[in-house]
Design a protein around this motif. Sequence first.
Motif, PDB file in Angstrom:
ATOM      1  N   GLU A 159       0.669  -1.234  -0.114  1.00  0.00           N
ATOM      2  CA  GLU A 159       0.106  -0.065   0.009  1.00  0.00           C
ATOM      3  C   GLU A 159       0.901   1.165  -0.027  1.00  0.00           C
ATOM      4  OE1 GLU A 159      -2.537  -0.221   3.532  1.00  0.00           O
ATOM      5  OE2 GLU A 159      -4.166  -1.038   2.289  1.00  0.00           O
ATOM      6  N   GLY A 160       0.645   2.031  -0.790  1.00  0.00           N
ATOM      7  CA  GLY A 160       1.274   3.224  -0.922  1.00  0.00           C
ATOM      8  C   GLY A 160       1.053   4.206  -2.150  1.00  0.00           C
ATOM      9  N   GLU A 161       1.841   5.191  -2.248  1.00  0.00           N
ATOM     10  CA  GLU A 161       1.516   6.185  -3.320  1.00  0.00           C
ATOM     11  C   GLU A 161       2.784   6.246  -4.343  1.00  0.00           C
ATOM     12  OE1 GLU A 161       0.093  10.838  -4.087  1.00  0.00           O
ATOM     13  OE2 GLU A 161      -0.228   9.792  -2.085  1.00  0.00           O
ATOM     14  N   SER A 162       2.950   6.032  -5.505  1.00  0.00           N
ATOM     15  CA  SER A 162       3.884   5.876  -6.421  1.00  0.00           C
ATOM     16  C   SER A 162       3.393   6.025  -7.801  1.00  0.00           C
ATOM     17  CB  SER A 162       4.743   4.570  -6.143  1.00  0.00           C
ATOM     18  OG  SER A 162       5.741   4.178  -7.221  1.00  0.00           O
ATOM     19  N   ASP A 163       4.275   6.254  -8.774  1.00  0.00           N
ATOM     20  CA  ASP A 163       4.058   6.288 -10.076  1.00  0.00           C
ATOM     21  C   ASP A 163       4.753   4.855 -10.750  1.00  0.00           C
ATOM     22  OD1 ASP A 163       6.971   6.883 -10.228  1.00  0.00           O
ATOM     23  OD2 ASP A 163       6.519   8.381 -11.836  1.00  0.00           O
ATOM     24  N   LEU A 164       5.356   3.984  -9.785  1.00  0.00           N
ATOM     25  CA  LEU A 164       5.986   2.742 -10.362  1.00  0.00           C
ATOM     26  C   LEU A 164       6.954   2.789 -11.287  1.00  0.00           C
ATOM     27  CD1 LEU A 164       2.807   0.622 -10.122  1.00  0.00           C
ATOM     28  CD2 LEU A 164       4.505   0.951  -8.325  1.00  0.00           C
ATOM     29  N   ASN A 165       7.596   3.682 -11.013  1.00  0.00           N
ATOM     30  CA  ASN A 165       8.869   4.363 -12.189  1.00  0.00           C
ATOM     31  C   ASN A 165       8.588   4.529 -13.376  1.00  0.00           C
ATOM     32  OD1 ASN A 165      10.683   4.169  -9.872  1.00  0.00           O
ATOM     33  ND2 ASN A 165      11.700   2.205 -10.375  1.00  0.00           N
ATOM     34  N   GLY A 166       7.322   5.210 -13.410  1.00  0.00           N
ATOM     35  CA  GLY A 166       6.914   5.642 -14.702  1.00  0.00           C
ATOM     36  C   GLY A 166       5.734   4.801 -15.395  1.00  0.00           C
ATOM     37  N   ILE A 167       5.412   3.539 -14.729  1.00  0.00           N
ATOM     38  CA  ILE A 167       4.291   2.860 -15.503  1.00  0.00           C
ATOM     39  C   ILE A 167       3.045   3.592 -15.321  1.00  0.00           C
ATOM     40  CG2 ILE A 167       2.829   0.862 -14.944  1.00  0.00           C
ATOM     41  CD1 ILE A 167       5.507  -0.673 -14.062  1.00  0.00           C
ATOM     42  N   LEU A 168       2.887   4.452 -14.359  1.00  0.00           N
ATOM     43  CA  LEU A 168       1.728   5.401 -14.368  1.00  0.00           C
ATOM     44  C   LEU A 168       2.163   6.577 -14.345  1.00  0.00           C
ATOM     45  CD1 LEU A 168       0.262   3.809 -10.902  1.00  0.00           C
ATOM     46  CD2 LEU A 168      -0.142   3.142 -13.256  1.00  0.00           C
ATOM     47  N   GLU A 169       1.243   7.623 -15.123  1.00  0.00           N
ATOM     48  CA  GLU A 169       1.750   8.968 -15.415  1.00  0.00           C
ATOM     49  C   GLU A 169       1.962   9.849 -14.190  1.00  0.00           C
ATOM     50  OE1 GLU A 169      -1.304  10.149 -18.035  1.00  0.00           O
ATOM     51  OE2 GLU A 169      -0.843   8.740 -19.553  1.00  0.00           O
ATOM     52  N   THR A 170       1.141   9.566 -13.199  1.00  0.00           N
ATOM     53  CA  THR A 170       1.487  10.574 -12.152  1.00  0.00           C
ATOM     54  C   THR A 170       1.443   9.529 -10.839  1.00  0.00           C
ATOM     55  OG1 THR A 170      -0.793  10.966 -11.723  1.00  0.00           O
ATOM     56  CG2 THR A 170       0.090  12.563 -13.218  1.00  0.00           C
ATOM     57  N   PRO A 171       1.893  10.146  -9.696  1.00  0.00           N
ATOM     58  CA  PRO A 171       1.876   9.151  -8.488  1.00  0.00           C
ATOM     59  C   PRO A 171       0.273   9.069  -8.216  1.00  0.00           C
ATOM     60  CG  PRO A 171       3.538  11.134  -8.177  1.00  0.00           C
ATOM     61  CD  PRO A 171       2.534  11.270  -9.339  1.00  0.00           C
ATOM     62  N   ARG A 172       0.148   7.860  -7.760  1.00  0.00           N
ATOM     63  CA  ARG A 172      -1.331   7.268  -7.550  1.00  0.00           C
ATOM     64  C   ARG A 172      -1.420   6.507  -6.292  1.00  0.00           C
ATOM     65  NH1 ARG A 172      -4.757   7.936 -12.215  1.00  0.00           N
ATOM     66  NH2 ARG A 172      -6.009   6.169 -11.579  1.00  0.00           N
ATOM     67  N   ILE A 173      -2.443   6.290  -5.661  1.00  0.00           N
ATOM     68  CA  ILE A 173      -2.478   5.532  -4.472  1.00  0.00           C
ATOM     69  C   ILE A 173      -2.814   4.123  -4.841  1.00  0.00           C
ATOM     70  CG2 ILE A 173      -3.994   4.890  -2.452  1.00  0.00           C
ATOM     71  CD1 ILE A 173      -4.839   8.014  -2.369  1.00  0.00           C
ATOM     72  N   ILE A 174      -2.082   3.117  -4.564  1.00  0.00           N
ATOM     73  CA  ILE A 174      -1.840   1.804  -4.911  1.00  0.00           C
ATOM     74  C   ILE A 174      -2.007   0.768  -3.676  1.00  0.00           C
ATOM     75  CG2 ILE A 174      -0.323   0.177  -6.076  1.00  0.00           C
ATOM     76  CD1 ILE A 174       1.279   2.762  -7.073  1.00  0.00           C
ATOM     77  N   ALA A 175      -2.724  -0.329  -4.113  1.00  0.00           N
ATOM     78  CA  ALA A 175      -2.878  -1.476  -3.260  1.00  0.00           C
ATOM     79  C   ALA A 175      -2.436  -2.553  -4.094  1.00  0.00           C
ATOM     80  CB  ALA A 175      -4.388  -1.670  -2.508  1.00  0.00           C
ATOM     81  N   ALA A 176      -1.564  -3.570  -3.744  1.00  0.00           N
ATOM     82  CA  ALA A 176      -1.094  -4.534  -4.681  1.00  0.00           C
ATOM     83  C   ALA A 176      -1.233  -5.810  -3.728  1.00  0.00           C
ATOM     84  CB  ALA A 176       0.217  -4.451  -5.163  1.00  0.00           C
ATOM     85  N   VAL A 177      -1.450  -7.077  -4.209  1.00  0.00           N
ATOM     86  CA  VAL A 177      -1.522  -8.118  -3.578  1.00  0.00           C
ATOM     87  C   VAL A 177      -1.107  -9.644  -4.862  1.00  0.00           C
ATOM     88  CG1 VAL A 177      -3.397  -7.512  -1.937  1.00  0.00           C
ATOM     89  CG2 VAL A 177      -3.746  -8.713  -4.173  1.00  0.00           C
ATOM     90  N   PRO A 178      -0.440 -10.295  -3.866  1.00  0.00           N
ATOM     91  CA  PRO A 178      -0.302 -11.608  -4.746  1.00  0.00           C
ATOM     92  C   PRO A 178      -1.231 -12.360  -5.438  1.00  0.00           C
ATOM     93  CG  PRO A 178       0.310 -12.217  -2.690  1.00  0.00           C
ATOM     94  CD  PRO A 178      -0.425 -10.813  -2.609  1.00  0.00           C
ATOM     95  N   VAL A 179      -1.110 -13.099  -6.911  1.00  0.00           N
ATOM     96  CA  VAL A 179      -1.873 -14.040  -7.378  1.00  0.00           C
ATOM     97  C   VAL A 179      -1.232 -15.347  -7.109  1.00  0.00           C
ATOM     98  CG1 VAL A 179      -3.076 -14.893  -9.485  1.00  0.00           C
ATOM     99  CG2 VAL A 179      -2.598 -12.513  -9.167  1.00  0.00           C
ATOM    100  N   THR A 180      -1.931 -16.253  -6.568  1.00  0.00           N
ATOM    101  CA  THR A 180      -1.169 -17.657  -6.192  1.00  0.00           C
ATOM    102  C   THR A 180      -1.892 -18.810  -7.209  1.00  0.00           C
ATOM    103  OG1 THR A 180      -2.769 -17.711  -4.448  1.00  0.00           O
ATOM    104  CG2 THR A 180      -0.551 -16.872  -3.948  1.00  0.00           C
ATOM    105  N   ASP A 181      -1.268 -19.599  -7.171  1.00  0.00           N
ATOM    106  CA  ASP A 181      -1.852 -20.943  -7.893  1.00  0.00           C
ATOM    107  C   ASP A 181      -2.319 -21.995  -6.863  1.00  0.00           C
ATOM    108  OD1 ASP A 181       0.237 -22.037  -6.929  1.00  0.00           O
ATOM    109  OD2 ASP A 181       1.170 -22.514  -8.785  1.00  0.00           O
ATOM    110  N   GLU A 182      -2.693 -22.860  -7.469  1.00  0.00           N
ATOM    111  CA  GLU A 182      -3.379 -23.920  -6.530  1.00  0.00           C
ATOM    112  C   GLU A 182      -2.421 -24.461  -5.405  1.00  0.00           C
ATOM    113  OE1 GLU A 182      -1.991 -26.069 -10.055  1.00  0.00           O
ATOM    114  OE2 GLU A 182      -3.400 -24.323  -9.662  1.00  0.00           O
ATOM    115  N   ASN A 183      -1.216 -24.373  -5.666  1.00  0.00           N
ATOM    116  CA  ASN A 183      -0.035 -24.598  -4.619  1.00  0.00           C
ATOM    117  C   ASN A 183       0.324 -23.509  -3.732  1.00  0.00           C
ATOM    118  OD1 ASN A 183      -0.222 -27.547  -5.618  1.00  0.00           O
ATOM    119  ND2 ASN A 183       1.208 -26.702  -7.250  1.00  0.00           N
TER     120      ASN A 183
END
Length: 186
Positions: A124-148
Amino acid sequence: MKSVSQRNFIVTAAMIFVALFLVVLSIFGIGKTYVLDEYKFSMENSAKEVARAASAISESDSLSSWSLAMTISSVSKATGNDVFITDDAGTVVCCCDDEPLCKHLGKTVPAEVINAIRNSGIFEGESDLNGILETPRIIAAVPVTDENSAEIGYVFVHTNEDSIFSTWRAFIIIIIAISRIIVTMW
């Protein structure tokens, strides 16, 4: 020379206006923190739901599949947040944009963000993810897991802070206008 009652009225009206102004500022300050915390919680829940959907779809298809793109596009439109998915290396493979080949595809999320997700299970944070996003934005990120329970990718839900607080700004302007009208009516 003004009479004593006129001076008393002016002082009383000024004190009421200042008091109303301070109440509005305190409501905005406390309310802004509350609204931001609630919105971040909602974004985190959206990210977790997208991660579950991506996990289910990845059992029969890839994280870059068209069906997953349509799913996250629907979630994006329903929540008002933007969503993209990366592979386990942090390269964007799926995006909620309506364009089949959006500008985010192929870009890589900074390693420190991926490591933060790996270590704590969420970012959770605010970032532009080194240019992936045009401006700094509020971000929430979680992992995607497989069946294992192995991490196969990451879901990023992001939004602009202005979209969260546009209603609050309008509310504050209305309160200030009403208080000014009340003071000038005396």
